[in-house]
Design an enzyme around this catalytic site. Structure first.
Site, short mmCIF file in Angstrom:
data_model
loop_
_atom_site.label_atom_id
_atom_site.label_comp_id
_atom_site.label_asym_id
_atom_site.label_seq_id
_atom_site.Cartn_x
_atom_site.Cartn_y
_atom_site.Cartn_z
N SER A 221 4.85 6.84 -51.21
CA SER A 221 3.71 6.57 -50.33
C SER A 221 3.78 5.17 -49.75
CB SER A 221 2.40 6.74 -51.11
OG SER A 221 2.26 5.73 -52.09
N GLN A 222 4.60 4.30 -50.37
CA GLN A 222 4.72 2.93 -49.87
C GLN A 222 5.29 2.88 -48.46
OE1 GLN A 222 6.94 0.80 -52.84
NE2 GLN A 222 5.18 0.55 -54.19
N GLU B 231 2.42 6.75 -61.60
CA GLU B 231 2.77 5.58 -62.39
C GLU B 231 2.18 5.64 -63.80
OE1 GLU B 231 -0.44 2.25 -60.99
OE2 GLU B 231 1.01 2.94 -59.51
#
Length: 445
Positions: free
Chosen positions: A186-187, A333
């Site tokens: 998504s970064q 994460e």
């Protein structure tokens, strides 16, 4: 990463293993968790691109955030570290300046630095070279590189779609519409949105491909853009699905307070669950876009209870841990810590939706499988996650693969299993400086 490649990566230990403390009883502690890495690094980028100076209060000082600050300094931004404008608490004063090269950026192994800064470098006047740790060369960057080229940037990467590379900044960038496949990170989306107000035409980012992981991080990016005055159209507020539009505008300098890093609170909450104890994390926000907030629901389902008050979040364990079947696609994460707890549960667990973790600091699915199984566990990889059947575990060395969340996962297991040693616990400095001290203080050791 295959099991064989996982093994080769830890063939030569970094340092003497750290004996993970065993909990002789229930934990009862208050743990003040440092600021969010995700908020700190987004705040640094937005402040550097603003039209006026700003403050970042309670920033996280860790390897990833210090790499981001130093990278922005190399591009000409002034960042002063001291106390806040009211004379209390640590704060950074960010004074924007004309971005310039030539410059060299060391990204370490920080996904936020390697992905958020190439769009910033495209706005600089001159070449900016990017390089980092060996693992950074293996992490996907093609989504950012390809998109920037479509938007008008010139980048030399020798066709790798990865580091090392050089961005030849032209002082400005056209911007406009671009399609990217951000299913591996998504970064890629956040990287383009953060700098978009400074693009001549703003940006329209359209995700094409498999389901986007870690959507809360994109929501965080959008919220923070709006705080500094940017206009953002997004799917969450009635916009077109998988499309984000940011209009060109000047960004305001703000006085931003960084929330505690809720993902870094995970091992401490897990300690309450594993030991049947109680842990309070002060300043837990009532509303947040941080993925770590999902721990309240996940760990409650696994056998604990939580209460959110003005004092913070208090999590209480019962001494029993239940297995869980959960889709962690939006909060990937958290997987290592949840896997560690699941290995100690009274029933099997299935963790789904996290195939993208194979591309994180290490291949987290292969690493978790190998390390838990070497302590006597029964973990198998699935196409998009892990299946964990609890077994009696024994001591041994838990390898980290230079991955901070692997280190904290090993520490969680060590609470309930005597003789667990963490190889290279120092890797926790990436996002949680001083973790060994915080951990032993929590236990009253």
């Amino acid at each position: 990463m295959t099991e064989s490649s996982a093994h080769s990566e830890h063939a030569a230990p970094i340092s003497d293993p750290w004996p993970a403390p065993y909990a002789s009883g229930a934990v009862d502690a208050t743990v003040t968790v440092p600021g969010s890495k995700s908020v700190t690094n987004r705040g640094l980028v937005l402040a550097a691109l603003a039209a006026e100076p700003g403050w970042l209060r309670r920033p996280l000082r860790s390897r990833d955030t210090l790499l981001m600050a130093e990278a922005l300094r190399t591009l000409g931004v002034k960042i002063e570290e001291g106390v806040g404008p009211d004379g209390t608490g640590e704060a950074w004063r960010i004074i924007p300046a004309a971005l310039h090269g030539p410059a060299t950026v060391d990204v370490g192994n920080a996904g936020t630095v390697m992905r958020f800064l190439p769009p910033v470098a495209a706005l600089a006047d001159g070449p900016v070279h990017f390089d980092g740790d060996a693992r950074s060369h293996e992490r996907p960057l093609h989504g950012v590189i390809d998109a920037l080229r479509v938007l008008g940037a010139r980048i030399d990467d020798d066709g790798r779609g990865a580091l090392p590379m050089t961005v030849h900044g032209g002082g400005a960038l056209d911007g406009g519409p671009v399609e990217i496949d951000a299913s591996s990170s998504s970064q890629f989306v956040s990287a383009l949105l953060l700098s978009a107000p400074r693009f001549n035409q703003g940006v329209e980012v359209r995700h094409v491909g498999a389901k986007l992981p870690s959507l809360p991080h994109i929501r965080m990016t959008v919220d923070m853009l709006r705080v500094v005055g940017a206009q953002v159209d997004e799917p969450e507020t009635g916009g077109e699905p998988n499309v984000w539009r940011v209009s060109p505008s000047a960004l305001l300098g703000r006085d931003l307070i960084v929330e505690p890093d809720l993902s870094n609170a995970q091992p401490f909450l897990a300690a309450a669950l594993v030991t049947g104890g109680r842990v309070t994390v002060p300043d837990w926000p009532a509303r947040t876009t941080q993925p770590g907030d999902a721990l309240r629901e996940i760990f409650t389902e696994m056998g604990g209870s939580c209460e959110l008050t003005d004092a913070g979040l208090t999590f209480t364990g019962t001494g029993r841990i239940h297995g869980i079947d959960v889709d962690l696609g939006e909060v990937g994460e958290l997987t290592p810590g949840i896997a560690a707890v699941a290995a100690l549960a009274d029933s099997p667990s299935t963790l789904r939706g996290v195939a993208h973790l194979r591309l994180h600091e290490t291949d987290r699915l292969a690493a978790l499988t190998k390390e838990i199984n070497e302590l006597g566990g029964d973990v198998t990889e699935t196409e998009d996650g892990l299946h964990i059947r609890p077994r009696p575990l024994h001591g041994g060395v838990f390898h980290t693969y230079h991955d901070h969340r692997m280190a904290t996962a090993g520490a969680i297991i060590g609470l309930a299993v005597e003789g667990v040693e963490i190889e290279n616990v120092a890797t926790t400095a990436k996002t949680l400086p001083d973790f060994p001290r915080m951990w032993t203080e929590m236990l009253g050791v």
